[in-house]
Write a protein that holds these residues in place. Sequence first.
Motif, mmCIF file in Angstrom:
data_model
loop_
_atom_site.group_PDB
_atom_site.id
_atom_site.type_symbol
_atom_site.label_atom_id
_atom_site.label_comp_id
_atom_site.label_asym_id
_atom_site.label_seq_id
_atom_site.Cartn_x
_atom_site.Cartn_y
_atom_site.Cartn_z
ATOM 1 N N VAL A 447 2.752 -12.766 49.464
ATOM 2 C CA VAL A 447 3.750 -12.948 48.409
ATOM 3 C C VAL A 447 3.318 -12.196 47.153
ATOM 4 C CG1 VAL A 447 4.827 -14.623 46.866
ATOM 5 C CG2 VAL A 447 4.578 -15.145 49.300
ATOM 6 N N LYS A 448 2.041 -12.298 46.796
ATOM 7 C CA LYS A 448 1.523 -11.576 45.627
ATOM 8 C C LYS A 448 1.652 -10.069 45.831
ATOM 9 C CE LYS A 448 0.127 -14.968 42.990
ATOM 10 N NZ LYS A 448 0.789 -15.230 41.670
ATOM 11 N N ARG A 449 1.374 -9.619 47.043
ATOM 12 C CA ARG A 449 1.485 -8.188 47.348
ATOM 13 C C ARG A 449 2.910 -7.698 47.096
ATOM 14 N NH1 ARG A 449 3.216 -5.012 51.743
ATOM 15 N NH2 ARG A 449 3.926 -6.892 52.810
ATOM 16 N N LEU A 450 3.880 -8.455 47.535
ATOM 17 C CA LEU A 450 5.277 -8.059 47.369
ATOM 18 C C LEU A 450 5.716 -8.121 45.905
ATOM 19 C CD1 LEU A 450 6.792 -9.846 50.501
ATOM 20 C CD2 LEU A 450 6.339 -7.408 50.206
ATOM 21 N N GLU A 451 5.232 -9.136 45.179
ATOM 22 C CA GLU A 451 5.565 -9.235 43.752
ATOM 23 C C GLU A 451 5.039 -8.013 42.996
ATOM 24 O OE1 GLU A 451 3.899 -12.867 42.402
ATOM 25 O OE2 GLU A 451 5.476 -14.144 43.262
ATOM 26 N N LEU A 452 3.811 -7.642 43.277
ATOM 27 C CA LEU A 452 3.210 -6.492 42.600
ATOM 28 C C LEU A 452 3.916 -5.197 42.983
ATOM 29 C CD1 LEU A 452 -0.558 -7.457 42.896
ATOM 30 C CD2 LEU A 452 0.727 -7.153 40.772
ATOM 31 N N ALA A 453 4.328 -5.100 44.228
ATOM 32 C CA ALA A 453 5.055 -3.889 44.655
ATOM 33 C C ALA A 453 6.328 -3.721 43.844
ATOM 34 C CB ALA A 453 5.377 -3.976 46.148
ATOM 35 N N GLY A 454 7.032 -4.830 43.585
ATOM 36 C CA GLY A 454 8.259 -4.759 42.800
ATOM 37 C C GLY A 454 8.007 -4.292 41.377
ATOM 38 N N LEU A 455 6.937 -4.812 40.758
ATOM 39 C CA LEU A 455 6.602 -4.422 39.396
ATOM 40 C C LEU A 455 6.223 -2.944 39.307
ATOM 41 C CD1 LEU A 455 4.532 -7.559 38.290
ATOM 42 C CD2 LEU A 455 6.735 -6.840 37.370
ATOM 43 N N TRP A 456 5.396 -2.490 40.233
ATOM 44 C CA TRP A 456 4.953 -1.092 40.188
ATOM 45 C C TRP A 456 6.062 -0.129 40.571
ATOM 46 C CZ3 TRP A 456 0.851 0.946 37.895
ATOM 47 C CH2 TRP A 456 -0.185 0.092 37.534
ATOM 48 N N GLU A 458 9.109 -0.577 39.789
ATOM 49 C CA GLU A 458 9.919 -0.498 38.574
ATOM 50 C C GLU A 458 9.326 0.531 37.609
ATOM 51 O OE1 GLU A 458 11.640 -3.467 35.048
ATOM 52 O OE2 GLU A 458 10.373 -4.264 36.667
ATOM 53 N N ILE A 459 8.004 0.515 37.481
ATOM 54 C CA ILE A 459 7.329 1.510 36.634
ATOM 55 C C ILE A 459 7.554 2.908 37.182
ATOM 56 C CG2 ILE A 459 5.068 2.350 35.866
ATOM 57 C CD1 ILE A 459 4.139 -0.551 35.789
ATOM 58 N N LEU A 460 7.432 3.055 38.498
ATOM 59 C CA LEU A 460 7.588 4.361 39.123
ATOM 60 C C LEU A 460 8.986 4.925 38.904
ATOM 61 C CD1 LEU A 460 5.741 6.199 40.898
ATOM 62 C CD2 LEU A 460 7.016 5.351 42.860
ATOM 63 N N GLU A 461 9.986 4.065 38.963
ATOM 64 C CA GLU A 461 11.354 4.524 38.743
ATOM 65 C C GLU A 461 11.533 4.995 37.295
ATOM 66 O OE1 GLU A 461 15.319 5.531 39.308
ATOM 67 O OE2 GLU A 461 13.650 5.242 40.706
ATOM 68 N N MET A 462 10.939 4.286 36.372
ATOM 69 C CA MET A 462 10.987 4.710 34.968
ATOM 70 C C MET A 462 10.323 6.070 34.794
ATOM 71 S SD MET A 462 12.406 2.656 32.621
ATOM 72 C CE MET A 462 12.972 0.981 32.412
ATOM 73 N N LEU A 463 9.207 6.256 35.445
ATOM 74 C CA LEU A 463 8.508 7.540 35.354
ATOM 75 C C LEU A 463 9.328 8.656 35.975
ATOM 76 C CD1 LEU A 463 4.864 6.433 36.266
ATOM 77 C CD2 LEU A 463 5.707 7.105 34.017
ATOM 78 N N ARG A 464 9.987 8.358 37.071
ATOM 79 C CA ARG A 464 10.795 9.370 37.745
ATOM 80 C C ARG A 464 11.899 9.882 36.822
ATOM 81 N NH1 ARG A 464 15.457 10.082 40.197
ATOM 82 N NH2 ARG A 464 16.155 7.952 39.725
#
Length: 616
Positions: A447-456, A458-464
């Motif tokens: 569950v923690k792995r999936l939560e962190l994937a969502g946060l990162w 989101e950052i990646l999309e902003m960078l894109r």
Amino acid sequence: MKQDWNPLEGIMVERCCVLSMRAHSSSPASSFLIRSFTDPLPCSVFAFRASWSADDWIDDDPFPASSFGEAAVDNSLFPSLRSLGNDVPALVNLAFLRSFQRILAEGRLHAEVHRVVAEKKQIVFTGHSFGGAMSVLATIWLLEQCVKFDNNSQVIPFCLTFGSPLVGDGVFCHSLHREGWSRCFFHFVMPLDIIPRILLTPLASCKEELQAILHLACPKYLYFSLDVIGNSQLVAFFYSTILRNALLLSCHRACLAMGCANPFFGSLSAFVKLSPYRPFGTYCFFTRKGRLVNFKNSDAILHLLFYCLQLNPEQELAEVAYGSLKEHLQYDTKVKEYLEVQYFVDVDYLERIPLSINDTLSNDRQVFGVNFEDLDLNVEARLRLRAAGELEKQKQKNQENFDAKYCKIQEALRCLNDYRVTCEIRGLGYYDTFKLQQDPEDFNANVKRLELAGLWDEILEMLRRYDLPDSFESRAEWVRLGTTYRQIVEPLDIANYYRHSKNEDTGPYIANGRPKRYRCVQRWYEQSRRMAAGLSSESCFWAMVEDLCTDANNNRPYEDVRDKVLELERKVLRWMTNDKLGKDVLFHNSTFAIWWKALPEHHKSESCIASLMSKG
């Protein structure tokens, strides 16, 4: 690297301008002049000679077939000029790049720069017109050299250009901001000078016209008149073409900044090729009163490059076009006027620019110390400058939003690190325990792995979308957090990938299944350490092991995979020595240990990690 000196102070601007103009009359065999000074501090100025040949402005190479003449930057010379988030290289004018490569091949620049660095002098690169483009590339080249050798005691070089054309694209600009190098560049621009705008138009389709314009802009024709030219229509046509292309680009950037939803502008670039070139650094615009107004925002500068060219109703196009060429050769005069006034203003708060001189709530002279009427900016221009400022402000807000989530990411990583410690105590190891998914702790970790994937993600999309400040990817705290995230969480992604046999449908994890978020934060770390791409791949260790296990299960002969095995063992030795891998890798019942023990006896006896495996 230190920055203890402001190049806009004192007489350095005048010196650079004089030397830049003097370089035009230097020997054709000499690409640059060098002069040394002792005040305001010991320094050497490298002034690059301009070129009035169209071959040095637009390359005939059909690859890539671009009407604007851009091409991917030379990675061996400029490894930092790339987008880390999108993993694309910066684009530069190919003719400029090849001209600079030829200067480097001569050997003199490298030798002279090395001498000045050894003498611990300040280095200033400068140039007028085409020479300005060469000074830009020389400055970045030296910055790369300083960073490559981690020379933090070296005073950073500066670059002062006069009427210089644009050099690179948006990624070029983004990279310089990310590395903190934009502060090294100062570009002086006359309001009507056409040369700084010349690459906003597709020159490949009008190379003959470009050659004629460059011929007319050559200093030896300084005193020509329209009657002598005999070709005022060509000058007027060229000027209007540049003006039209500058308008299209300014409109497009303004619509993006304002969030325009009109589908016409969304499809504009599909039908009309817009110039990829973007300004960077500090642009110093001369006002009609001889003052300098300085801008750092790339979009704002782009708008000014268009709006400062606007015609007064009573002016003739041919007259203004001709004046724009003469103005290109008058920097030395304007610089002297500037030194007499000793007055320049930095415009930082673009979103506060008043839309009218009569705006009593925020008079521009009170806020900025300069009257924007000196730049002939109408309401539309002011609105676009404000939009550029608001866009940059929104990027800062986006960064603040992620900064607020920083602690949340840290806390999730602490939980996973505690889970890793628990796995080691249980004796199986972090990777293998998670892969089995037998206990509630394994489910919680997922569950923690999936939560962190969502946060990162989101950052990646902003960078894109470049919706974060350019400096975001170089912030030390985020580079550290991204590296910790990759080292703790990616093994779990790999375990999940092979647990569900995704490799059978998609292929190996590294080649086909690795999420972009891990590739991105790995590039952050490697760029911060100036490492070659791929050298920090320890978080992919278990994927390498799984691929070799697949080879073994498919009964591939040892001889066929011997090179892969040796390469992995060398990496394991290096990573274990540098504490990049956990001790659970060597547990006797780990996936890695079981695979390694099945290797041929003659290989294991000579293996570089034999002693490590015996301890496991």
